[in-house]
Structure formats: structure tokens, C-alpha cells
Scaffold this active site. Structure first.
Site, PDB file in Angstrom:
ATOM      1  N   GLU A   1      52.159  25.531  13.824  1.00 45.83           N
ATOM      2  CA  GLU A   1      50.953  26.264  14.228  1.00 45.83           C
ATOM      3  C   GLU A   1      49.857  26.217  13.173  1.00 45.83           C
ATOM      4  O   GLU A   1      50.135  26.349  11.979  1.00 45.83           O
ATOM      5  CB  GLU A   1      51.316  27.727  14.508  1.00 45.83           C
ATOM      6  CG  GLU A   1      50.479  28.323  15.600  1.00 45.83           C
ATOM      7  CD  GLU A   1      50.733  27.644  16.939  1.00 45.83           C
ATOM      8  OE1 GLU A   1      49.882  26.828  17.349  1.00 45.83           O
ATOM      9  OE2 GLU A   1      51.768  27.902  17.555  1.00 45.83           O
TER      10      GLU A   1
ATOM     11  N   SER B   1      44.436  27.497  28.442  1.00 47.87           N
ATOM     12  CA  SER B   1      43.686  27.346  29.697  1.00 47.87           C
ATOM     13  C   SER B   1      42.467  26.458  29.473  1.00 47.87           C
ATOM     14  O   SER B   1      42.021  25.767  30.390  1.00 47.87           O
ATOM     15  CB  SER B   1      43.250  28.712  30.233  1.00 47.87           C
ATOM     16  OG  SER B   1      42.257  29.298  29.407  1.00 47.87           O
ATOM     17  N   SER B   2      41.931  26.464  28.258  1.00 41.82           N
ATOM     18  CA  SER B   2      40.714  25.664  28.015  1.00 41.82           C
ATOM     19  C   SER B   2      40.997  24.174  28.126  1.00 41.82           C
ATOM     20  O   SER B   2      40.273  23.441  28.799  1.00 41.82           O
ATOM     21  CB  SER B   2      40.097  26.018  26.652  1.00 41.82           C
ATOM     22  OG  SER B   2      41.004  25.789  25.602  1.00 41.82           O
TER      23      SER B   2
ATOM     24  N   ASP C   1      46.126  20.732  22.023  1.00 35.99           N
ATOM     25  CA  ASP C   1      46.178  21.172  23.420  1.00 35.99           C
ATOM     26  C   ASP C   1      45.809  20.051  24.388  1.00 35.99           C
ATOM     27  O   ASP C   1      46.436  19.875  25.431  1.00 35.99           O
ATOM     28  CB  ASP C   1      45.217  22.355  23.630  1.00 35.99           C
ATOM     29  CG  ASP C   1      45.549  23.520  22.722  1.00 35.99           C
ATOM     30  OD1 ASP C   1      46.592  23.462  22.040  1.00 35.99           O
ATOM     31  OD2 ASP C   1      44.761  24.478  22.692  1.00 35.99           O
TER      32      ASP C   1
ATOM     33  N   LEU D   1      47.554  30.095  25.689  1.00 36.09           N
ATOM     34  CA  LEU D   1      48.406  29.150  26.425  1.00 36.09           C
ATOM     35  C   LEU D   1      47.594  27.952  26.912  1.00 36.09           C
ATOM     36  O   LEU D   1      48.028  27.182  27.752  1.00 36.09           O
ATOM     37  CB  LEU D   1      49.107  29.868  27.586  1.00 36.09           C
ATOM     38  CG  LEU D   1      49.990  31.046  27.128  1.00 36.09           C
ATOM     39  CD1 LEU D   1      50.534  31.822  28.323  1.00 36.09           C
ATOM     40  CD2 LEU D   1      51.139  30.558  26.238  1.00 36.09           C
TER      41      LEU D   1
HETATM   42  P1  ADP Z   1      43.114  29.601  25.904  1.00 32.47           P
HETATM   43  O1  ADP Z   1      42.811  28.146  25.925  1.00 32.47           O
HETATM   44  O2  ADP Z   1      44.216  29.935  24.980  1.00 32.47           O
HETATM   45  O3  ADP Z   1      43.349  30.180  27.262  1.00 32.47           O
HETATM   46  P2  ADP Z   1      40.416  29.665  24.914  1.00 32.47           P
HETATM   47  O4  ADP Z   1      39.599  30.755  24.290  1.00 32.47           O
HETATM   48  O5  ADP Z   1      40.617  28.416  24.174  1.00 32.47           O
HETATM   49  O6  ADP Z   1      41.821  30.322  25.327  1.00 32.47           O
HETATM   50  O7  ADP Z   1      39.779  29.282  26.304  1.00 32.47           O
HETATM   51  C1  ADP Z   1      39.499  30.274  27.251  1.00 32.47           C
HETATM   52  C2  ADP Z   1      38.142  30.004  27.862  1.00 32.47           C
HETATM   53  O8  ADP Z   1      38.210  28.805  28.668  1.00 32.47           O
HETATM   54  C3  ADP Z   1      37.707  31.086  28.818  1.00 32.47           C
HETATM   55  O9  ADP Z   1      37.055  32.122  28.109  1.00 32.47           O
HETATM   56  C4  ADP Z   1      36.772  30.331  29.731  1.00 32.47           C
HETATM   57  O10 ADP Z   1      35.517  30.153  29.115  1.00 32.47           O
HETATM   58  C5  ADP Z   1      37.435  28.971  29.831  1.00 32.47           C
HETATM   59  N1  ADP Z   1      38.343  28.874  30.996  1.00 32.47           N
HETATM   60  C6  ADP Z   1      39.661  28.548  30.963  1.00 32.47           C
HETATM   61  N2  ADP Z   1      40.199  28.549  32.205  1.00 32.47           N
HETATM   62  C7  ADP Z   1      39.208  28.875  33.058  1.00 32.47           C
HETATM   63  C8  ADP Z   1      39.115  29.033  34.477  1.00 32.47           C
HETATM   64  N3  ADP Z   1      40.179  28.872  35.283  1.00 32.47           N
HETATM   65  N4  ADP Z   1      37.916  29.364  34.989  1.00 32.47           N
HETATM   66  C9  ADP Z   1      36.843  29.541  34.200  1.00 32.47           C
HETATM   67  N5  ADP Z   1      36.866  29.399  32.863  1.00 32.47           N
HETATM   68  C10 ADP Z   1      38.024  29.071  32.286  1.00 32.47           C
HETATM   69 MG    MG Z   2      42.133  27.041  24.264  1.00 32.16          MG
END
Ligand code: ADP
Ligand code: MG
Length: 388
Positions: A43, A134-135, A179, A132
Site C-alpha cells: 500500500e 470506483s474511480s 487501480d 475500492l
Molecule cells: P474510490 O476510487 O476509492 O472509490 P476516489 O476518490 O478515487 O475513490 O473516486 C471516487 C470518485 O469517482 C467519486 O467522488 C466520483 O467523482 C467518481 N465516481 C466513481 N464512480 C462513480 C459513479 N458510478 N458515478 C459517478 N461518479 C463516480
Molecule cells: Mg480511486
């Protein structure tokens, strides 16, 4: 106990296509899906030329996309009411702001390869902002969509780089490349040993069941807070250390060697984390090569957490509570995963203790007045692909 359901791909794709029809009318040209991930170990060292060992989760993001004949881009998501419409030419650092940066940024990074305007609708089962990834799931599903819709003739390495640039330069999140690499390269039933120095990868079979264990993923529901500059500050500390040591990477150094040339105590601790963590990943990979995902792997995970908590200082009360409770209830090991400062933890748990460990983590959160955690299933899953 709150368990987060895995959404079948067909339902995920339907969710994206349904939003597409509602917002834009007509049918998308296709739907592409990319997974979230957890990192077993390694990490905060992807940006330091280290080794990391992530695997893809069965939670994923689907994008329904249709090509346009002009250079306009429209983006909507089931996650938010905030939509974005703009021109490709106006995309740049900070524009658009908010979530659309993650998709617009990918179009921007691939602009020289011949990307045009699109309409995109997003639907995801990856918890957003929980560490996790999502980005990257969003960037990578969309990058693959663009590459197929505009017949870009580029390989996945180019799409990975475009996704990283979108996140670093347009969204302004100073993260490393782990990621995007795992979202694009994951193989079901495997973890990916990724060498962040030369970009090479190796798939390692990960059969937790054969070791009598499960990996419990705990979303602490305390959103991780990277935006306050902590990520950038850690990267800067390492740059300072490189300069003081006269090196361009900490790879290949042992802990003694690395810290003996440093004076500042904070810098010593930051470097000690990076160097010791690289060693732990090497040991973890060797264990997985032997099919040994039991107590020894657990001990490495716990050591990783302590290093992140005490030396790198990126943990949080929610993460520490989850890790301590998991260990108390009999987990082989536990650690934060992802960027830290909130987000998620993982615990390697003997299969018969999963409920007991989850229950202790929940009680601990209640006792310390922390958010109620959510538990996820972690089956090592496959990479980004076209659904239809
Ligand atoms: P992680 O990648 O760990 O979830 P991050 O801060 O790197 O957290 O990314 C999260 C950001 O990515 C959210 O704040 C948003 O801007 C964007 N995002 C991710 N998934 C979605 C989604 N399904 N719809 C809209 N925005 C999203
Ligand atoms: Mg992210």
C-alpha cells in the site's frame, strides 16, 4: 450485519442502458464493464516504484455509450443527479470539475488517437469513495468503450495510461497506477503482482478456499479523504528522500541502508514504510506461489497495517477499529486497503469465523460511535470487457 449484494453483470448493464434511454433517448451502441479492486498488500508504494498485489472484485461499473457525430460529450450517472454536457475542446485540468472529470479526462487523454463526442450513462455496484477503486472502474470501462467505438487500434497499456492521466491531470487526484492496471489486467481466480518500476505483471493463482480462508472486505463507510492533500504530501516526502539519498527509487535498498542517510524523523518513518512494505509484498507473493494463503500471509497483512498506521500515518480510527476487532475475533491478519484516511479494510479469516469476525467489527464500530460498516464478498474476478 450489512452485506453488500453483488449485482449480476446483466443487471448492472441493464441499469446503465436504462439510464441511457431515460436521459438521452434511443439505445446505446454498447455497454462496457470494469471492476473495482482490493489490494492484498503493497500500500502507498505504487507511486514509489514498488510492488503491489491487488485483485479485482465482483463489484463493477458499467457504462452505456453511444457515439456522436459532433464533438459534444454528455455524461450522466445513477450515483448522482449532477450531469455534465461540454465540448471535447474545453476539457483540461479542473474542467469539468466533479465526477465528470473521470470520464471527460479519458476522452481528453485519448484525443490524439481520434476520439469524438459521446453520450455516456454510468451505473455501478462499486461503493464510491470507499477505497475500492470506483474511480478506475469508471475510467477503464469508459476507456475501453472509446477504444472500441472509435476503433482506436491501441492496446490496453495505452488505455491504462490514459485512465491514469485522466485521474491525475483532469480530476487532480495524485494517485498511482495500481487501480487502472488491475481493472484492465485482472484474471478471475488470480491476484496480479504488479511491478510499478518497470510495469511488468505476473498473474498469481489465489485460491482462498483451498487455504480454508475467506477475505472479508470491510467498507467502514467513512469516506476516504484524499482531497485534503495528504496523498500529495506523501509523494512529496518521498521526492525529498530521493534527493537526500541521491537515488531515483527506494527499490533494492534494505531498511537500514535507506534510513541511515536521513535525519528527519518523519522522513525516516515514511521511507521505512515504503522499503519494508516492498519486502512484505515479495514475501506475500512467495506465499501465494506456494498456495499458502493462511496465517503467514495474515501476519504480513497485519504488519503492513501497523506500518501504514504508525510510519506512514494514513490510517483512521475507523480502519484501526476494524483491524483490531478482526484480529481479536480470530482473523489471521487484517489491514487497511486503498489510500486510507477512511475507506476500506480487509481481513483474512478462517472460513468458519467469518460471521464472528464481522460481528466483532460491527460491535467495535458501535462501541466507538463510528459509522456502521458494510461487508463485501471478495472473489478474485476478471478485467474490463464489453458486455454487449
Ligand atoms: P474510490 O476510487 O476509492 O472509490 P476516489 O476518490 O478515487 O475513490 O473516486 C471516487 C470518485 O469517482 C467519486 O467522488 C466520483 O467523482 C467518481 N465516481 C466513481 N464512480 C462513480 C459513479 N458510478 N458515478 C459517478 N461518479 C463516480
Ligand atoms: Mg480511486
Amino acid at each position: 450485519m450489512n452485506w453488500l449484494d453483488v449485482i449480476a453483470e446483466v443487471d448492472l448493464a441493464d441499469g446503465a442502458a436504462e439510464l441511457f434511454r431515460t436521459k438521452f433517448g434511443g439505445e446505446p451502441d454498447g455497454v462496457w464493464i470494469a471492476p473495482g479492486r482490493v489490494n492484498l498488500i503493497g500500500e502507498h508504494i505504487d507511486y514509489a516504484g514498488g510492488l503491489v498485489l491487488p485483485f479485482a472484485l465482483p463489484y463493477a461499473t458499467a457504462v452505456a455509450v453511444r457515439r456522436r457525430e459532433d464533438s459534444t460529450m454528455r455524461a450522466v450517472s445513477t450515483h448522482t443527479d449532477e450531469s455534465w454536457t461540454g465540448e471535447l475542446g474545453e476539457i483540461g485540468p479542473g474542467t469539468p470539475s466533479g465526477w465528470a472529470a473521470y470520464v471527460a479526462g479519458v476522452s481528453w487523454a485519448l484525443r490524439e488517437h481520434g476520439v469524438g463526442g459521446v453520450d455516456v450513462a454510468v451505473h455501478s455496484s462499486v461503493p464510491v469513495g470507499s477505497g475500492l477503486s470506483s474511480s478506475a472502474a469508471l475510467e477503464c470501462s469508459f476507456a475501453l468503450a472509446l477504444s472500441e467505438l472509435f476503433d482506436l487500434q491501441v492496446d490496453r497499456k495505452v488505455l491504462i495510461q490514459a485512465s491514469i492521466r485522466a485521474e491525475n491531470e483532469i480530476a487532480g487526484a495524485s494517485t498511482g497506477g495500481m487501480d487502472q492496471n488491475i481493472a484492465m489486467s485482472a484474471q478471475a481466480g488470480h491476484a496480479l503482482l504488479l511491478d510499478c518500476l518497470d510495469g511488468s505483471t505476473r498473474q498469481i493463482p489465489l485460491d482462498l478456499e483451498a487455504s480454508g480462508t475467506e477475505l472479508l472486505v470491510i467498507d467502514t463507510n467513512a469516506p476516504h479523504r484524499l482531497v485534503d492533500g495528504q496523498y500529495g504530501a506523501r509523494r512529496q516526502a518521498l521526492d525529498t528522500a530521493y534527493a537526500e539519498l541521491g537515488v531515483t527509487t527506494l527499490r533494492g535498498l534494505d531498511v537500514e541502508q535507506a534510513v541511515s542517510g536521513l535525519v528527519d524523523d518523519t522522513l525516516v518513518r515514511r521511507v521505512r514504510h515504503v522499503v519494508s512494505e516492498i519486502g512484505r509484498v515479495e514475501q506475500a507473493a512467495a506465499l501465494l506461489d506456494r498456495g499458502a494463503a493462511g496465517t503467514e500471509l495474515g501476519e504480513l497483512m497485519t504488519a503492513s497495517h501497523r506500518s501504514l498506521r504508525d510510519d506512514y500515518e494514513v490510517s483512521s480510527p475507523e480502519l484501526d477499529s476494524a483491524v483490531d476487532a478482526a484480529l481479536r475475533a480470530g482473523a489471521h491478519g487484517a489491514r487497511m486497503t486503498g489510500g486510507g484516511f477512511g475507506g476500506s479494510a480487509i481481513a483474512l479469516v478462517p472460513s468458519d469465523l467469518v460471521q464472528a469476525v464481522a460481528s466483532e467489527i460491527g460491535s467495535s464500530a458501535t462501541r466507538y460511535d463510528l459509522p456502521v460498516p458494510t461487508f463485501l464478498t471478495a472473489e478474485p474476478s476478471g478485467s474490463a470487457h464489453r458486455f454487449f
